[in-house]
Design a protein around this motif. Structure first.
Motif, PDB file in Angstrom:
ATOM      1  N   PRO A   4      -5.542-125.462  19.210  1.00  0.00           N
ATOM      2  CA  PRO A   4      -5.480-125.687  20.663  1.00  0.00           C
ATOM      3  C   PRO A   4      -5.506-124.389  21.486  1.00  0.00           C
ATOM      4  O   PRO A   4      -5.960-124.392  22.625  1.00  0.00           O
ATOM      5  CB  PRO A   4      -4.163-126.433  20.881  1.00  0.00           C
ATOM      6  N   LEU A   5      -5.052-123.276  20.904  1.00  0.00           N
ATOM      7  CA  LEU A   5      -5.067-122.015  21.643  1.00  0.00           C
ATOM      8  C   LEU A   5      -6.482-121.472  21.835  1.00  0.00           C
ATOM      9  O   LEU A   5      -6.837-121.022  22.921  1.00  0.00           O
ATOM     10  CB  LEU A   5      -4.225-120.951  20.921  1.00  0.00           C
ATOM     11  N   TYR A   6      -7.273-121.498  20.779  1.00  0.00           N
ATOM     12  CA  TYR A   6      -8.608-120.908  20.817  1.00  0.00           C
ATOM     13  C   TYR A   6      -9.718-121.941  20.932  1.00  0.00           C
ATOM     14  O   TYR A   6     -10.864-121.581  21.173  1.00  0.00           O
ATOM     15  CB  TYR A   6      -8.839-120.040  19.577  1.00  0.00           C
ATOM     16  N   GLY A   7      -9.385-123.205  20.733  1.00  0.00           N
ATOM     17  CA  GLY A   7     -10.370-124.262  20.871  1.00  0.00           C
ATOM     18  C   GLY A   7     -11.365-124.309  19.730  1.00  0.00           C
ATOM     19  O   GLY A   7     -11.264-123.574  18.749  1.00  0.00           O
ATOM     20  N   TYR A   8     -12.337-125.162  19.920  1.00  0.00           N
ATOM     21  CA  TYR A   8     -13.391-125.308  18.914  1.00  0.00           C
ATOM     22  C   TYR A   8     -14.286-124.084  18.951  1.00  0.00           C
ATOM     23  O   TYR A   8     -14.765-123.678  20.001  1.00  0.00           O
ATOM     24  CB  TYR A   8     -14.191-126.577  19.205  1.00  0.00           C
ATOM     25  N   GLN A   9     -14.533-123.501  17.804  1.00  0.00           N
ATOM     26  CA  GLN A   9     -15.371-122.307  17.710  1.00  0.00           C
ATOM     27  C   GLN A   9     -16.808-122.722  17.389  1.00  0.00           C
ATOM     28  O   GLN A   9     -17.038-123.480  16.457  1.00  0.00           O
ATOM     29  CB  GLN A   9     -14.858-121.375  16.609  1.00  0.00           C
ATOM     30  N   PRO A  10     -17.776-122.235  18.145  1.00  0.00           N
ATOM     31  CA  PRO A  10     -19.163-122.584  17.851  1.00  0.00           C
ATOM     32  C   PRO A  10     -19.654-121.863  16.591  1.00  0.00           C
ATOM     33  O   PRO A  10     -19.104-120.850  16.188  1.00  0.00           O
ATOM     34  CB  PRO A  10     -19.921-122.114  19.091  1.00  0.00           C
ATOM     35  N   GLY A  11     -20.683-122.428  16.019  1.00  0.00           N
ATOM     36  CA  GLY A  11     -21.310-121.794  14.860  1.00  0.00           C
ATOM     37  C   GLY A  11     -20.638-122.158  13.554  1.00  0.00           C
ATOM     38  O   GLY A  11     -19.918-123.143  13.455  1.00  0.00           O
ATOM     39  N   PRO A  12     -20.849-121.327  12.540  1.00  0.00           N
ATOM     40  CA  PRO A  12     -20.333-121.645  11.203  1.00  0.00           C
ATOM     41  C   PRO A  12     -18.813-121.742  11.148  1.00  0.00           C
ATOM     42  O   PRO A  12     -18.277-122.545  10.399  1.00  0.00           O
ATOM     43  CB  PRO A  12     -20.822-120.480  10.341  1.00  0.00           C
ATOM     44  N   LEU A  13     -18.119-120.949  11.942  1.00  0.00           N
ATOM     45  CA  LEU A  13     -16.662-121.014  11.932  1.00  0.00           C
ATOM     46  C   LEU A  13     -16.179-122.386  12.400  1.00  0.00           C
ATOM     47  O   LEU A  13     -15.252-122.959  11.831  1.00  0.00           O
ATOM     48  CB  LEU A  13     -16.075-119.913  12.822  1.00  0.00           C
ATOM     49  N   GLY A  14     -16.810-122.921  13.414  1.00  0.00           N
ATOM     50  CA  GLY A  14     -16.430-124.235  13.916  1.00  0.00           C
ATOM     51  C   GLY A  14     -16.664-125.345  12.917  1.00  0.00           C
ATOM     52  O   GLY A  14     -15.940-126.339  12.892  1.00  0.00           O
ATOM     53  N   ASP A  15     -17.678-125.172  12.060  1.00  0.00           N
ATOM     54  CA  ASP A  15     -17.945-126.179  11.040  1.00  0.00           C
ATOM     55  C   ASP A  15     -16.829-126.252  10.009  1.00  0.00           C
ATOM     56  O   ASP A  15     -16.667-127.278   9.354  1.00  0.00           O
ATOM     57  CB  ASP A  15     -19.274-125.885  10.331  1.00  0.00           C
ATOM     58  N   TRP A  16     -16.073-125.170   9.859  1.00  0.00           N
ATOM     59  CA  TRP A  16     -15.018-125.133   8.854  1.00  0.00           C
ATOM     60  C   TRP A  16     -13.621-125.351   9.417  1.00  0.00           C
ATOM     61  O   TRP A  16     -12.658-125.465   8.652  1.00  0.00           O
ATOM     62  CB  TRP A  16     -15.067-123.797   8.117  1.00  0.00           C
ATOM     63  N   GLN A  17     -13.472-125.420  10.735  1.00  0.00           N
ATOM     64  CA  GLN A  17     -12.136-125.563  11.323  1.00  0.00           C
ATOM     65  C   GLN A  17     -11.459-126.861  10.883  1.00  0.00           C
ATOM     66  O   GLN A  17     -10.330-126.840  10.403  1.00  0.00           O
ATOM     67  CB  GLN A  17     -12.216-125.535  12.850  1.00  0.00           C
ATOM     68  N   TRP A  18     -12.126-127.960  11.108  1.00  0.00           N
ATOM     69  CA  TRP A  18     -11.526-129.262  10.819  1.00  0.00           C
ATOM     70  C   TRP A  18     -11.322-129.472   9.315  1.00  0.00           C
ATOM     71  O   TRP A  18     -10.241-129.900   8.898  1.00  0.00           O
ATOM     72  CB  TRP A  18     -12.399-130.348  11.432  1.00  0.00           C
ATOM     73  N   PRO A  19     -12.324-129.182   8.447  1.00  0.00           N
ATOM     74  CA  PRO A  19     -12.072-129.330   7.008  1.00  0.00           C
ATOM     75  C   PRO A  19     -10.951-128.420   6.495  1.00  0.00           C
ATOM     76  O   PRO A  19     -10.176-128.822   5.628  1.00  0.00           O
ATOM     77  CB  PRO A  19     -13.414-128.955   6.361  1.00  0.00           C
ATOM     78  N   ALA A  20     -10.840-127.204   7.023  1.00  0.00           N
ATOM     79  CA  ALA A  20      -9.769-126.301   6.583  1.00  0.00           C
ATOM     80  C   ALA A  20      -8.411-126.846   6.998  1.00  0.00           C
ATOM     81  O   ALA A  20      -7.440-126.767   6.226  1.00  0.00           O
ATOM     82  CB  ALA A  20      -9.978-124.905   7.176  1.00  0.00           C
TER      83      ALA A  20
END
Length: 168
Positions: A42-58
């Motif tokens: 919630p502090l940094y939000g959804y990150q675009p690109g490859p990092l964002g693809d791994w946020q939710w699975p991580a």
């Protein structure tokens, strides 16, 4: 997300204590990692690109690993070379292992009831007969639907009714 993660950690800890489950030594590490991700999202939000693809699975990975570690369910008692087995247990076996338990229970009771009344050989004949009958009815239905437009329309109405019944 941080509130959910904190409540979930407390709940899993209470449930594991009630079940007298021994926690792995690394349990606090997984809890801290999961909370760090839960606070960062919630502090940094959804990150675009490859990092964002791994946020939710991580985030889910750390949650699953915390539960496995807290309940003492890691294959080696700690994270290690059997991590793929831990992942299989955490993402497939535990959540979906009892998915069809109700149907399995009903069929087991039905089988026991039929065996008590008729015997194993008759039950097998009954099952084979029912399977062949269903297959023949399916073939006949398809042939009749192809030959007659009214029968095809009736089949579509029955199929639509069945779909509405299951979706409701």
């Amino acid at each position: 997300m941080p509130v959910f993660a904190a409540l979930f950690i407390v709940y899993v800890d209470c449930a594991a204590r009630a079940a007298h489950r021994t926690a792995a030594k690394e349990t606090p590490l997984w809890a801290v990692c999961w909370m760090a991700l839960a606070v960062a999202y919630p502090l940094y939000g959804y990150q675009p690109g490859p990092l964002g693809d791994w946020q939710w699975p991580a985030w889910h990975l750390f949650a699953v690993w915390y539960v496995l570690a807290r309940c003492g369910m890691l294959a080696q008692g700690q994270s290690g070379s059997l991590a793929p087995l831990d992942a299989l247990a955490g993402f497939v076996l535990l959540p979906f292992g009892n998915f069809f338990l109700r149907a399995r229970t009903v069929f087991a009771a039905l089988r026991t009831h039929l065996q008590d009344r008729t015997g194993t050989r008759k039950v097998l004949h009954l099952i084979v007969t029912a399977a062949v009958t269903m297959a023949l009815c399916g073939v006949a239905w398809g042939l009749l639907a192809a030959a007659d437009a009214n029968f095809a329309a009736l089949g579509q109405q029955v199929s639509d009714w069945w779909g509405r019944l299951l979706n409701n």
